[in-house]
Design an enzyme around this catalytic site. Sequence first.
Site, PDB file in Angstrom:
ATOM      1  N   LYS A 124      -5.202   6.346  -4.473  1.00  0.00           N
ATOM      2  CA  LYS A 124      -5.475   5.579  -3.253  1.00  0.00           C
ATOM      3  C   LYS A 124      -4.744   6.219  -2.065  1.00  0.00           C
ATOM      4  CE  LYS A 124      -5.773   0.859  -1.587  1.00  0.00           C
ATOM      5  NZ  LYS A 124      -5.081  -0.406  -1.543  1.00  0.00           N
TER       6      LYS A 124
ATOM      7  N   ASN B 107       0.849  -1.179   0.000  1.00  0.00           N
ATOM      8  CA  ASN B 107       0.000   0.000   0.000  1.00  0.00           C
ATOM      9  C   ASN B 107       0.894   1.242   0.000  1.00  0.00           C
ATOM     10  OD1 ASN B 107      -2.435   1.255   0.095  1.00  0.00           O
ATOM     11  ND2 ASN B 107      -3.016   0.446   2.100  1.00  0.00           N
TER      12      ASN B 107
HETATM   13  P1  NAP Z   1       0.703  -8.870   7.184  1.00  0.00           P
HETATM   14  O1  NAP Z   1      -0.521  -9.686   7.399  1.00  0.00           O
HETATM   15  O2  NAP Z   1       1.330  -8.203   8.363  1.00  0.00           O
HETATM   16  O3  NAP Z   1       1.787  -9.799   6.483  1.00  0.00           O
HETATM   17  C1  NAP Z   1       3.111  -9.407   6.245  1.00  0.00           C
HETATM   18  C2  NAP Z   1       3.962 -10.644   6.264  1.00  0.00           C
HETATM   19  O4  NAP Z   1       5.291 -10.309   5.870  1.00  0.00           O
HETATM   20  C3  NAP Z   1       4.055 -11.325   7.649  1.00  0.00           C
HETATM   21  O5  NAP Z   1       3.663 -12.651   7.509  1.00  0.00           O
HETATM   22  C4  NAP Z   1       5.538 -11.211   7.977  1.00  0.00           C
HETATM   23  O6  NAP Z   1       6.069 -12.328   8.644  1.00  0.00           O
HETATM   24  C5  NAP Z   1       6.135 -11.156   6.593  1.00  0.00           C
HETATM   25  N1  NAP Z   1       7.513 -10.675   6.581  1.00  0.00           N
HETATM   26  C6  NAP Z   1       8.027  -9.504   7.054  1.00  0.00           C
HETATM   27  N2  NAP Z   1       9.357  -9.454   6.853  1.00  0.00           N
HETATM   28  C7  NAP Z   1       9.699 -10.622   6.242  1.00  0.00           C
HETATM   29  C8  NAP Z   1      10.929 -11.179   5.772  1.00  0.00           C
HETATM   30  N3  NAP Z   1      12.080 -10.517   5.909  1.00  0.00           N
HETATM   31  N4  NAP Z   1      10.904 -12.382   5.187  1.00  0.00           N
HETATM   32  C9  NAP Z   1       9.754 -13.077   5.061  1.00  0.00           C
HETATM   33  N5  NAP Z   1       8.561 -12.615   5.475  1.00  0.00           N
HETATM   34  C10 NAP Z   1       8.530 -11.402   6.065  1.00  0.00           C
HETATM   35  O7  NAP Z   1       0.451  -7.726   6.101  1.00  0.00           O
HETATM   36  P2  NAP Z   1      -0.698  -7.632   4.991  1.00  0.00           P
HETATM   37  O8  NAP Z   1      -1.959  -7.159   5.634  1.00  0.00           O
HETATM   38  O9  NAP Z   1      -0.739  -8.872   4.160  1.00  0.00           O
HETATM   39  O10 NAP Z   1      -0.154  -6.421   4.131  1.00  0.00           O
HETATM   40  C11 NAP Z   1       0.878  -6.532   3.169  1.00  0.00           C
HETATM   41  C12 NAP Z   1       0.819  -5.283   2.281  1.00  0.00           C
HETATM   42  O11 NAP Z   1      -0.398  -5.324   1.533  1.00  0.00           O
HETATM   43  C13 NAP Z   1       0.766  -3.971   3.089  1.00  0.00           C
HETATM   44  O12 NAP Z   1       1.475  -2.959   2.437  1.00  0.00           O
HETATM   45  C14 NAP Z   1      -0.716  -3.635   3.131  1.00  0.00           C
HETATM   46  O13 NAP Z   1      -0.978  -2.249   3.277  1.00  0.00           O
HETATM   47  C15 NAP Z   1      -1.153  -4.131   1.746  1.00  0.00           C
HETATM   48  N6  NAP Z   1      -2.583  -4.455   1.671  1.00  0.00           N
HETATM   49  C16 NAP Z   1      -3.158  -5.279   2.592  1.00  0.00           C
HETATM   50  C17 NAP Z   1      -4.517  -5.573   2.490  1.00  0.00           C
HETATM   51  C18 NAP Z   1      -5.195  -6.492   3.471  1.00  0.00           C
HETATM   52  O14 NAP Z   1      -6.412  -6.625   3.412  1.00  0.00           O
HETATM   53  N7  NAP Z   1      -4.514  -7.144   4.372  1.00  0.00           N
HETATM   54  C19 NAP Z   1      -5.261  -5.021   1.435  1.00  0.00           C
HETATM   55  C20 NAP Z   1      -4.643  -4.194   0.499  1.00  0.00           C
HETATM   56  C21 NAP Z   1      -3.290  -3.906   0.633  1.00  0.00           C
HETATM   57  P3  NAP Z   1       5.666 -12.813  10.127  1.00  0.00           P
HETATM   58  O15 NAP Z   1       4.420 -13.590   9.955  1.00  0.00           O
HETATM   59  O16 NAP Z   1       6.831 -13.659  10.493  1.00  0.00           O
HETATM   60  O17 NAP Z   1       5.512 -11.568  10.938  1.00  0.00           O
END
Ligand code: NAP
Length: 305
Positions: A184, A105
């Site tokens: 966005k 995002n």
């Molecule tokens: P999230 O649930 O916090 O997932 C992020 C993942 O990245 C976690 O599993 C974390 O691991 C992993 N990670 C971090 N550093 C890492 C590394 N060095 N090596 C391997 N894995 C690593 O985040 P999310 O909600 O999916 O969001 C991801 C992006 O998509 C963000 O920018 C968000 O704004 C965007 N987004 C999300 C949504 C939504 O609905 N969730 C919608 C649109 C956009 P751990 O599990 O070990 O902490």
Amino acid sequence: MSTTWHVLGAGSLGTLWATRLARAGVPVRLVLRDTTRLQAYEASGGLTLVEHGEAQHYAVPAETADSTQPINRLLVACKAYDTESAVARLAPRLAPGAELILLQNGLGSQDAVAAQVPQARCIYASSTEGAFRDGDWRVVFAGHGFTWLGDASHPVAPIWLDDLSTASIPHEWSTDILTRLWRKLALNCAINPLTVLHDCRNGGLQQHHCEVATLCGELVELLERCGQPAAAENLQQEVERVIHATAANYSSMHQDVTSKRRTEISYLLGYACKVAGRHQLNLPHLNQLESRLIARLQSLGLPSD
Ligand code: NAP
């Protein structure tokens, strides 16, 4: 055999993509943070996706960055603030002509990654799909939506979009992905910080109409100065429409703060203020909003970057 999708980050969006690709028979491998996380994942037996109240289990294979298999296609699904360091660890494994799909995002993290791996093609994505984790390795598909993908430096769509169709991931190739990402970001700047500062649902901003309108005016100035006039069109009207349509929801930033999670402020409002400064554009309300938000995050003991 089609090309393997490596998915970096098995959080909400990473799981949402990995499970749908895997169930369509597309080869997928997860890249996890370290051996501790890999062992925890292997002990759990795989990923669980909860869709329409029904949980399905997918034994997607996983590895850490230390594996040696070359990577041709990498879906980057970390938070914006983790992306650069996570990709840096995989850079030596990227095959010539590798492609990265960046799901973050906001703005700023994508350009940082693209500069880090000039040998790879970086495709930026903007998604309205929604998912959240309700346990380790378990994700709820909360909001069906759409994902736009694009490459500002190369308008031709990659052939692997077929994999997304096979996996029923609603998507479209976009020739104006930066406009979408800027739009966005502007919507986010006009809504999310205020919901944190006023501690309210999106609909609560109907009581702060003037504050929202002033911010929209400054955001329009910024978008126009950045060469994004299309992203500025009718911004205030759309902000008001979103506030009305999502009145009962808490914004993602509000949810992060409530759950004591780090926000992506530096890639949203922080990025907008930084770019305004670079253009020597004086946007006092946007700057003041950033200062107030940083102060609030600090008072709650949360990172303010
Ligand atoms: P999230 O649930 O916090 O997932 C992020 C993942 O990245 C976690 O599993 C974390 O691991 C992993 N990670 C971090 N550093 C890492 C590394 N060095 N090596 C391997 N894995 C690593 O985040 P999310 O909600 O999916 O969001 C991801 C992006 O998509 C963000 O920018 C968000 O704004 C965007 N987004 C999300 C949504 C939504 O609905 N969730 C919608 C649109 C956009 P751990 O599990 O070990 O902490």
